[in-house]
Design a protein around this motif. Structure first.
Motif: not given
Length: 331
Positions: A136-137, A286
């Motif tokens: 996700k990051n 994101g």
């Protein structure tokens, strides 16, 4: 005696109150990023497996982040020549120093980055020119030197009248090899029988070696040349201009001085990194995949049909429809 004690105690209390007030004021105006050291501003880090003197891609990313600090209103920390076994420690150091965004440059880090990203969930990571599994990051960022070279090769292959094109480059380093490989594939996609002459110069400066190479290629009939020898480019372009030979460059800054530069194929690395950095600062990245688009600008009389063809190819390169790992495979 009582009076003296009273004033002494009052002075101590007064100084204590002043100290407490100043400590509160300092803490209330500081920004703490990532649970580490306190910093004023947005902290950005870069970890690279190579140093910027020996790796042009590291230098491009470093220069872009360093020169745009005022624009993203932050500070920049750089760790270079970090081996894989020291990667985790250096990530921790950057996070402890307040980095909320860390750019990562080195295939050596692909295996270990996902785990560290899970550990530091509040930090954005950008993996440059390598891909990690979906986290996700973590954003995978492609700086498409092969795609840029491929478009230049298409232009050169279509523009040559003598069926011979050339390139002269500074140093045999990965970024240059990638672009030259893309250039060659672009030429071959136009006509596999086109002659392609190219070579490296060890150092730039006087331009003597570059000029000698280019003169040799011109004697073979090359009539379109791609100079990528950094500070030697000016003397090479002057030679080409004097001989009436077309050139394709990495920058439109040569347009006004050299009318023989018919096109510039470039990438706005600084602009795209600044955009990512600001997005991370304002809302977080994101994850996902991103690509720095290849741009084409024209300076000479280029056929409208060729411009249309290049525009279509450009869309496929920038969208990822043309996978450069397949089209221009590297060993």
């Amino acid at each position: 005696m009582r009076g003296k004690n009273f004033f002494l105690i009052s002075g101590v209390i007064f100084l204590g109150l002043i100290g407490t007030f100043l400590l509160f004021l300092f803490n209330s105006t500081s920004i703490k990023n990532g649970g580490g050291a306190e910093n004023v501003g947005f902290m950005v880090g870069l970890i690279a497996a190579d140093n910027k003197e020996d790796n042009l891609l590291v230098k491009e990313v470093y220069d872009s982040l360093e020169s745009s600090k005022s624009e993203y209103a932050g500070e920049f920390l750089f760790k270079e020549k970090i081996v894989a076994s020291e990667f985790e420690l250096n990530v921790k150091t950057l996070v402890d120093n307040g980095c909320s965004l860390i750019y990562v440059l080195g295939k050596e880090y692909v295996a270990v980055l996902p785990g560290l990203a899970e550990q530091y969930k509040d930090v954005d990571f950008v993996m440059v020119n390598s891909k990690v599994k979906e986290v996700k990051n973590v954003t995978n960022l492609e700086i498409n030197h092969r795609g840029s070279g491929y478009i230049k090769g298409i232009l050169a292959g279509e523009l040559t009248k003598n069926k011979a094109v050339a390139a002269v480059a500074l140093r045999e380093v990965p970024v240059v090899v990638d672009e030259l490989s893309g250039y060659q594939k672009g030429i071959e996609s136009v006509d596999r029988d086109l002659a392609f002459y190219w070579g490296y110069v060890a150092t730039s400066g006087t331009g003597a070696t570059s000029v000698k190479l280019v003169e040799e290629y011109l004697s073979y009939g090359a009539d379109v040349v791609f100079p990528m020898a950094e500070s030697d480019n000016e003397v090479v372009l002057k030679l080409l201009s004097d001989r009436g030979v077309k050139a394709i460059t990495n920058s439109s800054s040569y347009f006004s001085a050299y009318k023989n530069v018919v096109a510039a194929v470039s990438m706005d690395i600084k602009g795209e990194l600044l955009k990512l950095t600001k997005e991370s600062k304002e809302q977080g990245l994101g994850g996902g995949n991103a690509i720095i688009p290849v741009l084409v600008e024209y300076n000479g009389d280029v056929d409208a049909a060729l411009k249309s063809q290049v525009k279509e190819l450009l869309g496929k390169v920038n969208s990822g429809q043309y996978d450069m790992d397949v089209m221009v495979p590297m060993e």
